[in-house]
Write a protein that holds these residues in place. Structure first.
Motif, PDB file in Angstrom:
ATOM      1  N   ASP A  26     -21.568  75.144  60.754  1.00 32.85           N
ATOM      2  CA  ASP A  26     -21.616  75.882  61.886  1.00 32.85           C
ATOM      3  C   ASP A  26     -20.515  76.883  62.057  1.00 32.85           C
ATOM      4  O   ASP A  26     -19.745  77.227  61.133  1.00 32.85           O
ATOM      5  CB  ASP A  26     -21.583  75.120  62.976  1.00 32.85           C
ATOM      6  N   TRP A  27     -20.339  77.825  63.188  1.00 37.48           N
ATOM      7  CA  TRP A  27     -19.545  78.914  62.973  1.00 37.48           C
ATOM      8  C   TRP A  27     -18.363  78.476  63.387  1.00 37.48           C
ATOM      9  O   TRP A  27     -17.272  79.436  62.899  1.00 37.48           O
ATOM     10  CB  TRP A  27     -20.159  79.740  64.448  1.00 37.48           C
ATOM     11  N   PHE A  28     -17.870  77.510  63.825  1.00 38.60           N
ATOM     12  CA  PHE A  28     -16.271  76.899  63.858  1.00 38.60           C
ATOM     13  C   PHE A  28     -15.857  76.165  62.641  1.00 38.60           C
ATOM     14  O   PHE A  28     -14.896  75.855  62.807  1.00 38.60           O
ATOM     15  CB  PHE A  28     -16.390  76.358  65.422  1.00 38.60           C
ATOM     16  N   ASP A  41     -11.606  68.757  67.044  1.00 39.42           N
ATOM     17  CA  ASP A  41     -12.152  69.446  68.323  1.00 39.42           C
ATOM     18  C   ASP A  41     -13.418  69.556  67.790  1.00 39.42           C
ATOM     19  O   ASP A  41     -14.379  70.083  68.761  1.00 39.42           O
ATOM     20  CB  ASP A  41     -11.453  70.600  68.692  1.00 39.42           C
ATOM     21  N   TRP A  42     -14.051  69.513  66.787  1.00 37.35           N
ATOM     22  CA  TRP A  42     -15.420  69.900  66.391  1.00 37.35           C
ATOM     23  C   TRP A  42     -16.410  69.132  67.301  1.00 37.35           C
ATOM     24  O   TRP A  42     -17.446  69.752  67.473  1.00 37.35           O
ATOM     25  CB  TRP A  42     -15.808  69.646  64.768  1.00 37.35           C
ATOM     26  N   VAL A  49     -25.965  75.357  64.760  1.00 39.42           N
ATOM     27  CA  VAL A  49     -26.539  75.508  63.516  1.00 39.42           C
ATOM     28  C   VAL A  49     -27.904  75.309  63.357  1.00 39.42           C
ATOM     29  O   VAL A  49     -28.735  76.013  62.472  1.00 39.42           O
ATOM     30  CB  VAL A  49     -25.532  74.507  62.548  1.00 39.42           C
ATOM     31  N   GLU A  50     -28.488  74.394  64.108  1.00 40.71           N
ATOM     32  CA  GLU A  50     -29.714  74.034  63.936  1.00 40.71           C
ATOM     33  C   GLU A  50     -30.678  75.419  64.450  1.00 40.71           C
ATOM     34  O   GLU A  50     -31.914  75.605  63.641  1.00 40.71           O
ATOM     35  CB  GLU A  50     -30.211  73.039  65.081  1.00 40.71           C
ATOM     36  N   ASP A 246     -24.767  86.289  68.492  1.00 41.33           N
ATOM     37  CA  ASP A 246     -24.443  86.066  69.930  1.00 41.33           C
ATOM     38  C   ASP A 246     -23.264  84.922  69.933  1.00 41.33           C
ATOM     39  O   ASP A 246     -23.081  84.209  70.863  1.00 41.33           O
ATOM     40  CB  ASP A 246     -25.646  85.605  70.776  1.00 41.33           C
ATOM     41  N   GLN A 247     -22.986  84.461  68.505  1.00 35.37           N
ATOM     42  CA  GLN A 247     -21.921  83.249  68.684  1.00 35.37           C
ATOM     43  C   GLN A 247     -20.835  83.616  69.336  1.00 35.37           C
ATOM     44  O   GLN A 247     -20.324  84.778  69.561  1.00 35.37           O
ATOM     45  CB  GLN A 247     -21.948  83.080  67.138  1.00 35.37           C
TER      46      GLN A 247
END
Ligand SMILES: [Zn+2]
Length: 309
Positions: A26-28, A41-42, A49-50, A246-247
């Motif tokens: 995922d982006w983080f 913190d995830w 991601v989905e 747009d993340q």
């Protein structure tokens, strides 16, 4: 010219199938943000991601290509249906480790546990065997000679974990640029991510930030050079978050990390469409199979582990 029957002749460029891969995180979860977003913190962060993987599956379907999704065990545990959708679309599920910790931060025992845990989750979700592995952030290099041995002992068929180039965060500049067999006692094959030769130097050309930041013409030139001049398949990778303009923006990350992560997101899907249409692509397990006969042997110095064993 003498002919060696055991050595496969060079393939014509049109018959080469290049390896297409997606590193599913995922982006983080990217290395660029690991100092500002803690693993603890995830769980609290809204996942994207989905949806992004769904976009990637659609994009591949439009071009009728199959690829390999190197997926974090952490992601698969939260999105088992997404893993099924990837498999149902004909793609390969492979491992990207459990939670993106870099291999050179592990002991061999920790690495063994990480890849065992990730694979068990992935196979559980996918219902098929996982035989490929990609190290987070291409973090296998001369510091981790035991990593190949561990992959082989756990029965992996191939790895695509080496960036044979000098880079500030990763890289193993002395490694072979094309398929190699790192262990004399195993058929395990490493498929390094693609580099090109520019001005006598190796340059990264297999995706990631370079593909987004530089004009598409650079990647086209580099992949053509690899296919036509060297007669070998390219190995390309990108991430689901790269097709997601747009993340959320991480404002407190270092400027260089933000530049690398956010530049070119809006144009990425279009560039990828061009790329998948222009060259022939396939799953990494297919590329590993086809490259097996041409892989060179790598001789690594013995490690403490091997002496003890
Ligand atoms: Zn990754």
């Amino acid at each position: 010219m003498s002919m060696d029957a055991t050595f496969p002749p060079p393939r014509s460029p049109s018959s080469i199938i290049n390896g297409l891969s997606v590193d599913v995180e995922d982006w983080f979860q990217v290395g660029a943000f690991e100092k500002v977003i803690a693993r603890g913190d995830w769980d609290a962060i809204r996942t994207r991601v989905e949806d992004n993987v769904a976009r990637v599956i659609d994009l591949f379907a439009e071009a009728d290509v199959r690829a390999t999704f190197f997926t974090l065990g952490w992601v698969a545990r939260r999105h088992p249906q997404m893993i099924r959708r990837i498999v149902d679309a004909g793609h390969e599920i492979a491992s990207h480790g459990y939670d993106h910790a870099r291999v050179f931060t592990f002991t061999r025992a920790e690495f063994a546990e990480d890849i065992r845990k990730a694979r068990a989750i992935l196979e559980d979700c996918a219902g098929v065997a996982v035989t490929g592995y990609r190290a987070p952030s291409f973090s296998m290099d001369r510091r981790t000679p035991w990593a190949f041995a561990e992959l082989a002992e756990q029965g992996y068929a191939y790895s695509s974990s080496v960036a044979p180039v000098a880079h500030d965060h990763y890289g193993w500049p002395e490694a072979p640029r094309f398929a190699f067999r790192p262990l004399p006692w195993s058929s395990l094959i490493e498929l390094p991510v693609t580099t090109a030769i520019l001005g006598g130097r190796r340059v990264a050309a297999g995706g990631g930030g370079f593909f987004r930041v530089l004009p598409y013409g650079f990647s086209r030139w580099a992949i053509r050079q690899v296919i036509r001049r060297e007669g070998r398949p390219a190995v390309f990778y990108f991430h689901p978050w790269e097709v997601d303009p747009d993340q959320p923006r991480v404002g407190h990350a270092p400027l260089r990390s933000r530049f690398r992560h956010y530049t070119g997101l809006a144009k990425m899907a279009g560039k990828l469409r061009g790329l998948v249409e222009e060259f022939r692509w396939g799953r990494m397990d297919l590329v590993a199979h086809r490259e097996a006969a041409r892989a060179e042997d790598l001789v690594l110095p013995p490690t403490g582990d091997e002496v003890a064993a």
